[in-house]
Write a protein that holds these residues in place. Structure first.
Motif, PDB file in Angstrom:
ATOM      1  N   LEU A 148      56.031  51.701  13.962  1.00  0.00           N
ATOM      2  CA  LEU A 148      54.754  52.589  14.104  1.00  0.00           C
ATOM      3  C   LEU A 148      55.216  53.332  15.597  1.00  0.00           C
ATOM      4  CD1 LEU A 148      52.188  53.373  13.113  1.00  0.00           C
ATOM      5  CD2 LEU A 148      51.193  51.786  14.603  1.00  0.00           C
ATOM      6  N   VAL A 149      55.399  54.708  15.462  1.00  0.00           N
ATOM      7  CA  VAL A 149      55.777  55.432  16.974  1.00  0.00           C
ATOM      8  C   VAL A 149      54.475  55.886  17.468  1.00  0.00           C
ATOM      9  CG1 VAL A 149      57.003  57.539  17.459  1.00  0.00           C
ATOM     10  CG2 VAL A 149      57.816  56.419  15.565  1.00  0.00           C
ATOM     11  N   LEU A 203      47.655  54.305  12.260  1.00  0.00           N
ATOM     12  CA  LEU A 203      47.452  53.086  11.895  1.00  0.00           C
ATOM     13  C   LEU A 203      47.033  53.069  10.374  1.00  0.00           C
ATOM     14  CD1 LEU A 203      45.356  51.025  14.624  1.00  0.00           C
ATOM     15  CD2 LEU A 203      47.830  50.607  13.851  1.00  0.00           C
ATOM     16  N   LYS A 204      46.376  53.936   9.878  1.00  0.00           N
ATOM     17  CA  LYS A 204      45.685  54.034   8.614  1.00  0.00           C
ATOM     18  C   LYS A 204      46.959  54.633   7.707  1.00  0.00           C
ATOM     19  CE  LYS A 204      42.196  56.397   5.720  1.00  0.00           C
ATOM     20  NZ  LYS A 204      41.229  57.449   5.957  1.00  0.00           N
ATOM     21  N   ASP A 205      47.756  55.815   8.360  1.00  0.00           N
ATOM     22  CA  ASP A 205      48.694  56.195   7.499  1.00  0.00           C
ATOM     23  C   ASP A 205      49.892  55.436   7.157  1.00  0.00           C
ATOM     24  OD1 ASP A 205      47.349  58.676   7.656  1.00  0.00           O
ATOM     25  OD2 ASP A 205      48.581  59.655   9.064  1.00  0.00           O
ATOM     26  N   ASN A 206      49.975  54.157   7.931  1.00  0.00           N
ATOM     27  CA  ASN A 206      51.035  53.429   7.711  1.00  0.00           C
ATOM     28  C   ASN A 206      50.436  51.972   6.959  1.00  0.00           C
ATOM     29  OD1 ASN A 206      53.998  54.216   9.313  1.00  0.00           O
ATOM     30  ND2 ASN A 206      52.391  55.075  10.418  1.00  0.00           N
ATOM     31  N   ALA A 208      48.080  50.008   8.009  1.00  0.00           N
ATOM     32  CA  ALA A 208      48.010  48.824   8.747  1.00  0.00           C
ATOM     33  C   ALA A 208      46.725  48.104   8.366  1.00  0.00           C
ATOM     34  CB  ALA A 208      47.692  49.239  10.270  1.00  0.00           C
ATOM     35  N   ALA A 209      46.949  46.648   8.391  1.00  0.00           N
ATOM     36  CA  ALA A 209      45.702  45.904   7.879  1.00  0.00           C
ATOM     37  C   ALA A 209      44.856  45.536   9.002  1.00  0.00           C
ATOM     38  CB  ALA A 209      46.162  44.452   7.420  1.00  0.00           C
ATOM     39  N   VAL A 210      44.539  46.727   9.983  1.00  0.00           N
ATOM     40  CA  VAL A 210      43.678  46.240  11.059  1.00  0.00           C
ATOM     41  C   VAL A 210      43.088  47.734  11.372  1.00  0.00           C
ATOM     42  CG1 VAL A 210      44.704  44.391  12.403  1.00  0.00           C
ATOM     43  CG2 VAL A 210      45.276  46.567  12.849  1.00  0.00           C
ATOM     44  N   GLU A 211      41.871  47.663  11.855  1.00  0.00           N
ATOM     45  CA  GLU A 211      41.229  49.238  12.322  1.00  0.00           C
ATOM     46  C   GLU A 211      40.710  48.872  13.611  1.00  0.00           C
ATOM     47  OE1 GLU A 211      38.315  50.063   9.491  1.00  0.00           O
ATOM     48  OE2 GLU A 211      39.903  50.356   7.696  1.00  0.00           O
ATOM     49  N   ILE A 212      40.478  50.087  14.137  1.00  0.00           N
ATOM     50  CA  ILE A 212      39.871  50.121  15.342  1.00  0.00           C
ATOM     51  C   ILE A 212      38.421  50.540  15.132  1.00  0.00           C
ATOM     52  CG2 ILE A 212      39.454  51.227  17.744  1.00  0.00           C
ATOM     53  CD1 ILE A 212      42.549  51.748  17.640  1.00  0.00           C
ATOM     54  N   GLY A 213      37.536  49.582  15.436  1.00  0.00           N
ATOM     55  CA  GLY A 213      36.190  49.959  15.231  1.00  0.00           C
ATOM     56  C   GLY A 213      35.389  50.216  16.535  1.00  0.00           C
TER      57      GLY A 213
END
Length: 225
Positions: A148-149, A203-206, A208-213
């Motif tokens: 992830l860049v 994160l979403k485009d790749n 990722a199984a985590v999010e920033i709430g």
């Protein structure tokens, strides 16, 4: 990672600060006992580099204050004193390590990384949450096997949220931790939103199984949907 250097020798302080910033740490400084007390009382750090002999007081009393206030900073005593009594006293008061002057900068970096691994990453070189992996030494992030860049601030924000997973982090705390003393120059904290927005998209485009709430007006939290 955010580091506080408590040191009253200008040349030593400058060398330590410049070398640590080259390692991509956020570095703040305190030149005397009272300034150090103010800093540890107002802010949280990942690691404190602490001289024992300070104008206005003893570094050992700083350690006492950290313990009394249940602060979780890793502490490395960096002092010209090299007696067994000083070393034992510092370690008994909660210091993680003791580095006697003079020392090689490479050794300082190794000690800092070791303390951060023990304190923040449970002794591991990598941090893993679901399919997200961070390497704090190389400042790299992967989702599964894809790197992830991120820009510097996006990485710092993600690392701070990861090391505080499950906790709500206020916008002010996030700004102070990632931008350090430079945050005083900002008119407001709106610039954080753009960094968070870009980080969320990556994160979403790749996948990722985590999010920033987010809790509007308060802060952010790393979550697993």
């Amino acid at each position: 990672m955010k580091i506080l250097v408590i040191e009253d020798e200008p040349d030593m302080l400058d060398n330590m600060v410049q070398s640590l910033r080259q390692e991509m740490y956020v570095v703040e400084t305190a030149l005397n006992y009272n300034e150090a007390l103010d800093k540890i009382g107002a802010y949280d750090y990942d690691c404190v580099l602490l001289d024992i002999n300070l104008p206005g007081g003893s570094g050992l009393d700083i350690l006492n204050e950290l313990q009394k206030n249940n602060k979780t900073e890793g502490v490395i005593i960096v002092s010209a004193r090299n007696s067994l009594d000083d070393k034992v006293a510092g370690l008994e008061l909660g210091a993680d390590d003791y580095l006697a002057k003079p020392f090689h900068i490479a050794e300082l970096h190794a000690r800092v990384k070791s303390v951060l691994r023990r304190r923040k990453f449970e002794g591991s070189n990598l941090i893993k949450i679901e399919n997200l992996t961070l390497d704090p030494d190389k400042h790299q992030v992967w989702v599964n096997s894809t790197e992830l860049v991120l820009n510097r601030k996006e990485y710092d924000i993600l690392l701070y949220l990861v090391t505080n997973k499950g906790r709500l982090v206020s916008k002010t705390a996030l700004a102070e931790h990632v931008w350090g003393d430079y945050i005083d120059e900002a008119d407001n904290l709106d610039f954080i939103y753009s960094q968070i927005k870009n980080l969320r998209k990556k994160l979403k485009d790749n996948q990722a199984a985590v999010e920033i709430g987010a809790i509007y007006g308060i802060g952010y939290k790393l979550i697993i949907p």
